[in-house]
Scaffold this active site. Structure first.
Site, PDB file in Angstrom:
ATOM      1  N   LYS A 208       0.843  -1.198   0.000  1.00  0.00           N
ATOM      2  CA  LYS A 208       0.000   0.000   0.000  1.00  0.00           C
ATOM      3  C   LYS A 208       0.879   1.249   0.000  1.00  0.00           C
ATOM      4  CE  LYS A 208      -0.495  -0.062   5.046  1.00  0.00           C
ATOM      5  NZ  LYS A 208      -1.423  -0.015   6.180  1.00  0.00           N
TER       6      LYS A 208
ATOM      7  N   ARG B 130     -10.612   1.299  14.954  1.00  0.00           N
ATOM      8  CA  ARG B 130     -10.474   2.006  13.688  1.00  0.00           C
ATOM      9  C   ARG B 130     -11.612   1.591  12.771  1.00  0.00           C
ATOM     10  NH1 ARG B 130      -4.584   1.648  10.954  1.00  0.00           N
ATOM     11  NH2 ARG B 130      -5.198  -0.543  10.776  1.00  0.00           N
TER      12      ARG B 130
ATOM     13  N   HIS C   2      -6.078  -6.485  13.523  1.00  0.00           N
ATOM     14  CA  HIS C   2      -4.804  -5.760  13.505  1.00  0.00           C
ATOM     15  C   HIS C   2      -4.480  -5.333  14.931  1.00  0.00           C
ATOM     16  CE1 HIS C   2      -1.607  -3.651  11.381  1.00  0.00           C
ATOM     17  NE2 HIS C   2      -1.801  -2.604  12.169  1.00  0.00           N
TER      18      HIS C   2
ATOM     19  N   ARG D  81       1.216 -10.748   6.933  1.00  0.00           N
ATOM     20  CA  ARG D  81       1.115  -9.542   6.115  1.00  0.00           C
ATOM     21  C   ARG D  81       2.404  -8.738   6.336  1.00  0.00           C
ATOM     22  NH1 ARG D  81      -3.908  -9.280   9.252  1.00  0.00           N
ATOM     23  NH2 ARG D  81      -3.047  -7.391  10.223  1.00  0.00           N
TER      24      ARG D  81
ATOM     25  N   TYR E 105      16.331  31.066   4.981  1.00  0.00           N
ATOM     26  CA  TYR E 105      15.219  31.860   5.497  1.00  0.00           C
ATOM     27  C   TYR E 105      15.321  32.059   7.010  1.00  0.00           C
ATOM     28  CZ  TYR E 105      12.898  31.152   0.989  1.00  0.00           C
ATOM     29  OH  TYR E 105      12.585  31.152  -0.340  1.00  0.00           O
TER      30      TYR E 105
ATOM     31  N   CYS F 266      14.590  24.557   2.569  1.00  0.00           N
ATOM     32  CA  CYS F 266      13.715  25.314   1.663  1.00  0.00           C
ATOM     33  C   CYS F 266      12.803  24.346   0.902  1.00  0.00           C
ATOM     34  CB  CYS F 266      14.547  26.130   0.691  1.00  0.00           C
ATOM     35  SG  CYS F 266      15.783  27.192   1.477  1.00  0.00           S
TER      36      CYS F 266
ATOM     37  N   ASP G 261      12.830  23.569  -2.250  1.00  0.00           N
ATOM     38  CA  ASP G 261      13.506  22.789  -3.283  1.00  0.00           C
ATOM     39  C   ASP G 261      14.983  22.550  -3.010  1.00  0.00           C
ATOM     40  OD1 ASP G 261      11.083  23.176  -4.953  1.00  0.00           O
ATOM     41  OD2 ASP G 261      11.810  25.240  -5.010  1.00  0.00           O
TER      42      ASP G 261
END
Length: 372
Positions: free
Chosen positions: A40, A140, A170, A223, A268, A314, A316
């Site tokens: 997943k 859940r 679970h 699992r 920054y 930052c 990027d």
């Protein structure tokens, strides 16, 4: 988001490591147990289709995903093994699941009655396979009353286009030292299974942590989730009884190098100030790539040296303090091994006060995946 193929930042996925981790768990399987690879969330950020194909070569018995779109993606990529969708899917999508031969999780009787009442399942296709989810303490999703579970099993048994294939739960604390709550959940699940009017093909409760530290649990499916990707489910709380190999490493390159002088400030907010003349390097990765803004002060590896991230990360880019001048193009390891030194996802998670799962899943699709 477009994948930045022409930028030197890459998540490298080692397929041999994935196969090694699967083999480690396969050695421990008991007679009658099967191993389902949990892929997943795009295989925890590693790339669902490539990981699924790699797991197939190692002989897994099936796959687990979160939602129907993840399952359909696998089917359309040619994956034919059983696929269990662990999350709740709208009952309106039951015909789509039947069309793609997907197994659905059922969390209440109302879901079943909707599917039966709307009569949209195809009588020419195989019945829709379902697994009943039992809420033993996660709170859940799932059945938390035995009577409701019993009525649902009886309902499925009376419907020719539904197949009661499994029952599962679970655990909330399988990766913790204190097993009190875990033991309570096991006892609850055992009672539900005992009261089921018929026993389905699959009775399962073992995620990675349960499989690693609680081998005696009543399960015939393991699992394998975070263990598949080579990481300790508990972080560093419990020791692993066998070796796992992290499958992912994250690398980039220095794209700019300059010398700072005493008093020069970085990024920054000017939160970092040089206390002496020093070399800094700029990396083409930032929080838009999943390299969290809170990683200021954390370290990366250059030529086997730990180098601090200075100034704010930052969107990027981010900056690191170098021990000496290195030329642009020099490899930088953000996660992985470099000259005998290692930074793994658990190290990053510990610094961020989170878990390795979030670190891996947070790596943006802007970063290309390379399979080796």
């Amino acid at each position: 988001m477009v994948t930045s193929w022409n930028r030197p930042t890459t998540l490298i996925v080692n397929k041999k490591a994935i196969q090694f981790n699967i083999a480690q768990e396969q050695k421990r399987l008991k007679s009658g147990q099967e191993l389902f690879a949990v892929i997943k969330a795009d295989a925890y950020g590693h790339g669902a289709i490539e990981v699924a194909k790699t797991a197939l070569l190692q002989g897994v018995n099936g796959f687990c995903v979160s939602n129907i779109d993840e399952a359909v993606e696998l089917r359309e990529a040619g994956i034919l093994l059983p696929i269990l969708i662990l999350g709740v899917v709208s009952p309106t999508l039951a015909p789509l699941a039947q069309q793609y031969d997907l197994t659905l999780t059922v969390a209440n009787e109302e879901w079943l009655r909707y599917v039966a009442t709307n009569n949209d399942l195809d009588t020419q296709k195989a019945p829709l396979k379902v697994h009943l989810k039992i809420d033993t303490g996660m709170h859940r999703i799932g059945f938390n009353k035995i009577d409701d579970m019993v009525k649902s099993v009886q309902f499925i048994q009376s419907h020719p286009l539904l197949t009661y294939e499994g029952i599962f739960t679970h655990f909330a604390t399988a990766d913790e030292e204190d097993t009190t709550y875990f033991d309570e959940q096991v006892a609850t699940f055992t009672e539900f299974v005992k009261k089921s009017p018929v026993k389905p093909k699959y009775i399962h409760c073992a995620n990675s942590a349960t499989a690693i530290w609680h081998e005696d649990c009543p399960t015939n499916i393991v699992r394998l989730g975070i263990g598949l990707y080579g990481l300790n489910p508990s972080g560093d709380v419990l020791s692993l009884p066998y070796e796992l190999k992290p499958a992912a490493s994250l690398t980039t390159e220095l794209v700019f190098v300059k010398q700072l002088h005493v008093g020069d400030k970085v990024s920054y907010g000017a939160t970092y100030q040089a206390s002496e003349d020093e070399w800094i390097g700029t990396l083409p990765i930032g929080y838009a790539d999943g390299w969290n803004r809170k990683l200021q002060g954390f370290k990366v590896l250059v030529d086997g040296n730990y180098c601090e991230i200075i100034g704010r990360v930052c969107m990027d880019q981010c900056m690191i303090r170098l021990p000496k001048y290195y030329s642009p193009g020099t490899t930088v390891t953000l996660m992985g091994e470099d000259n005998g030194q290692v930074i793994d996802a658990n190290d990053i998670a510990h610094y961020l006060e989170t878990i390795s799962y979030e670190v891996l899943c947070g790596i943006s699709t802007r970063i290309p995946r390379k399979y080796v």
